[in-house]
Design an enzyme around this catalytic site. Sequence first.
Site, PDB file in Angstrom:
ATOM      1  N   MET A 251       4.575  46.826 -98.590  1.00 47.68           N
ATOM      2  CA  MET A 251       3.575  47.751 -99.132  1.00 47.68           C
ATOM      3  C   MET A 251       2.874  48.537 -98.019  1.00 47.68           C
ATOM      4  O   MET A 251       1.686  48.336 -97.742  1.00 47.68           O
ATOM      5  CB  MET A 251       2.575  46.980 -99.998  1.00 47.68           C
ATOM      6  CG  MET A 251       3.225  46.341-101.215  1.00 47.68           C
ATOM      7  SD  MET A 251       2.083  45.463-102.313  1.00 47.68           S
ATOM      8  CE  MET A 251       1.852  43.940-101.390  1.00 47.68           C
TER       9      MET A 251
ATOM     10  N   TRP B 239       5.346  53.716-104.676  1.00 43.70           N
ATOM     11  CA  TRP B 239       4.289  53.343-105.597  1.00 43.70           C
ATOM     12  C   TRP B 239       3.545  54.649-105.896  1.00 43.70           C
ATOM     13  O   TRP B 239       2.975  55.242-104.996  1.00 43.70           O
ATOM     14  CB  TRP B 239       3.331  52.304-104.984  1.00 43.70           C
ATOM     15  CG  TRP B 239       2.240  51.961-105.958  1.00 43.70           C
ATOM     16  CD1 TRP B 239       1.012  52.563-106.075  1.00 43.70           C
ATOM     17  CD2 TRP B 239       2.299  50.967-106.986  1.00 43.70           C
ATOM     18  NE1 TRP B 239       0.300  52.017-107.095  1.00 43.70           N
ATOM     19  CE2 TRP B 239       1.069  51.033-107.681  1.00 43.70           C
ATOM     20  CE3 TRP B 239       3.265  50.044-107.398  1.00 43.70           C
ATOM     21  CZ2 TRP B 239       0.779  50.194-108.761  1.00 43.70           C
ATOM     22  CZ3 TRP B 239       2.972  49.217-108.460  1.00 43.70           C
ATOM     23  CH2 TRP B 239       1.744  49.291-109.123  1.00 43.70           C
TER      24      TRP B 239
ATOM     25  N   TYR C 178       1.216  51.139 -97.461  1.00 39.23           N
ATOM     26  CA  TYR C 178       0.283  52.153 -97.953  1.00 39.23           C
ATOM     27  C   TYR C 178      -1.053  51.477 -98.250  1.00 39.23           C
ATOM     28  O   TYR C 178      -1.188  50.260 -98.108  1.00 39.23           O
ATOM     29  CB  TYR C 178       0.826  52.847 -99.217  1.00 39.23           C
ATOM     30  CG  TYR C 178       1.496  51.925-100.204  1.00 39.23           C
ATOM     31  CD1 TYR C 178       0.757  51.143-101.098  1.00 39.23           C
ATOM     32  CD2 TYR C 178       2.881  51.823-100.249  1.00 39.23           C
ATOM     33  CE1 TYR C 178       1.376  50.290-101.997  1.00 39.23           C
ATOM     34  CE2 TYR C 178       3.510  50.970-101.146  1.00 39.23           C
ATOM     35  CZ  TYR C 178       2.756  50.215-102.024  1.00 39.23           C
ATOM     36  OH  TYR C 178       3.380  49.369-102.901  1.00 39.23           O
ATOM     37  N   GLU C 179      -2.049  52.277 -98.633  1.00 39.53           N
ATOM     38  CA  GLU C 179      -3.406  51.821 -98.956  1.00 39.53           C
ATOM     39  C   GLU C 179      -4.252  51.512 -97.731  1.00 39.53           C
ATOM     40  O   GLU C 179      -5.177  50.699 -97.794  1.00 39.53           O
ATOM     41  CB  GLU C 179      -3.401  50.621 -99.918  1.00 39.53           C
ATOM     42  CG  GLU C 179      -3.062  50.986-101.351  1.00 39.53           C
ATOM     43  CD  GLU C 179      -4.153  51.794-102.073  1.00 39.53           C
ATOM     44  OE1 GLU C 179      -5.088  51.192-102.628  1.00 39.53           O
ATOM     45  OE2 GLU C 179      -4.045  53.039-102.064  1.00 39.53           O
TER      46      GLU C 179
ATOM     47  N   GLU D 179      -4.556  38.839-113.365  1.00 42.13           N
ATOM     48  CA  GLU D 179      -5.346  38.344-114.496  1.00 42.13           C
ATOM     49  C   GLU D 179      -6.566  39.242-114.641  1.00 42.13           C
ATOM     50  O   GLU D 179      -7.338  39.405-113.697  1.00 42.13           O
ATOM     51  CB  GLU D 179      -5.772  36.893-114.244  1.00 42.13           C
ATOM     52  CG  GLU D 179      -6.455  36.244-115.437  1.00 42.13           C
ATOM     53  CD  GLU D 179      -6.808  34.791-115.138  1.00 42.13           C
ATOM     54  OE1 GLU D 179      -6.219  33.905-115.809  1.00 42.13           O
ATOM     55  OE2 GLU D 179      -7.638  34.539-114.238  1.00 42.13           O
ATOM     56  N   ASN D 180      -6.685  39.863-115.807  1.00 42.18           N
ATOM     57  CA  ASN D 180      -7.785  40.807-116.052  1.00 42.18           C
ATOM     58  C   ASN D 180      -7.856  41.904-114.981  1.00 42.18           C
ATOM     59  O   ASN D 180      -8.931  42.275-114.517  1.00 42.18           O
ATOM     60  CB  ASN D 180      -9.125  40.057-116.124  1.00 42.18           C
ATOM     61  CG  ASN D 180      -9.170  39.050-117.261  1.00 42.18           C
ATOM     62  OD1 ASN D 180      -8.648  39.307-118.341  1.00 42.18           O
ATOM     63  ND2 ASN D 180      -9.777  37.896-117.011  1.00 42.18           N
TER      64      ASN D 180
ATOM     65  N   GLU E 220       0.094  38.523-104.881  1.00 40.91           N
ATOM     66  CA  GLU E 220      -0.770  39.026-103.822  1.00 40.91           C
ATOM     67  C   GLU E 220      -2.059  38.211-103.717  1.00 40.91           C
ATOM     68  O   GLU E 220      -2.421  37.477-104.624  1.00 40.91           O
ATOM     69  CB  GLU E 220      -1.093  40.506-104.064  1.00 40.91           C
ATOM     70  CG  GLU E 220       0.142  41.401-104.145  1.00 40.91           C
ATOM     71  CD  GLU E 220      -0.185  42.870-104.330  1.00 40.91           C
ATOM     72  OE1 GLU E 220      -1.252  43.308-103.828  1.00 40.91           O
ATOM     73  OE2 GLU E 220       0.607  43.584-104.973  1.00 40.91           O
TER      74      GLU E 220
END
Length: 426
Positions: free
Chosen positions: A278, A403, A280-281, A172-173, A215
């Site tokens: 995921m 990604w 990564y990051e 959201e946003n 998430e």
Amino acid sequence: MQIHVVKSGDTLWNLSRIYKVSTQAIIEANGLTDPNYLVRGQALVIPVTGQYHIVKSGETLYKIAQQYGISIQTLVQMNNIKNPNNIPLGFRLILPTKSKPSIYTGSYIDPKMTGTRSAKLVEKVGKDLTYLNLFSYQVQRDGDLTSLDDGSILNAARQNKVAPLLVLTNLENGQFKTDLATILFTNEQLQDRVLDQALEIMQLKGYRGLDVDFEYLGAENRELYVRFLEKAARRIKPLGYSLSVAVAPKISGEQSGVLYEGHDYQGIGKIVDFMFIMTYEWGWSGGKPMAVAPLNQVRRVISYAVSVVPREKIMMGIPLYGYDWTLPYTPGKWAKSISPQRALELAQTYNVSIQYDTGVQAPWFRYHDEKGNEHEVWFEDARSIAEKFNLVKEFKLRGFYYWVLGHEFPQNWLLIEDNFVVKKIV
């Protein structure tokens, strides 16, 4: 493919002589923009037929045989070696070809990021993909889904026999919202509305599965999320659609933090067909300079995952990007996301050597820009990708995914073809 790390004095001409391939083949394989200038420490993929090893200083036939898990006698016979105790420096040893495992691959694509390039990106790499995760249809507070301009991407996926997955998010946003997920998980009517719309879109547009990417759920939504996925499975699986989920990179079931607590690997793994983890990051735009997907950390996550989820359900995440940090790092100073190709251009522009951290298996370098600001860059190259592929093979995973499409990295796709047979389901 053969990976060659550029040393001082290397030129395309002498590399073409060593590996017996044309300079043009090396240029095309690596997307070289200035063939007359190679960066020291740069990893090149050399498009040779078969597998080879170039003898380096201090190496013996015994050490090389151990490295590749083959016998000295095999090396002697394949290369017609007269004196095994005297292998000249730079000698090109032919190695036995190994069979390639068959795996599933995938990649997320964000049409808002790639825009008019989206369909062409899919056409370019579609032969190397099983799945294409279209990011994303966002759940709204009234149960409606946002729209997505996905027509041309879906056409490209069909033409290249890539299975498109509809990605559902609690965005959201531009932010993942915990309370938005809670609203959905505690209202059966909203859940039905969301799943009704998702199914309608999937049937209308030809999606092959639903990929749920919720998430920052927090501990309060852990069990509720599993129940929602159970409902989703009951609704979509009988119709022939797959159900997958994207999950945070956990190293234990009790890992704290709002990002991790809502993802119950074991509970989710019993429901879904496969999981996109995921991995990564670690290095991220708002954090300190470091590798985006350090191999030691990725290994910890996968080691935990296979202890609670069947390995044939696990898709390991790989980044197609790196970051350029301006030093000194201070909280609130955001790094710029860059492609591996852009990283090489920066090293070339500022005439700096590329370093390689063997602990995390990732390349990096520092440079000073025109204003005198120091930068630190971490990215992916052929070496780091090869190590991640080895991890997939070691753990015998379902496969891996990326990604995100849109970052130039020609070496990556050649390495897929060199290491694996990509399974297609359409």
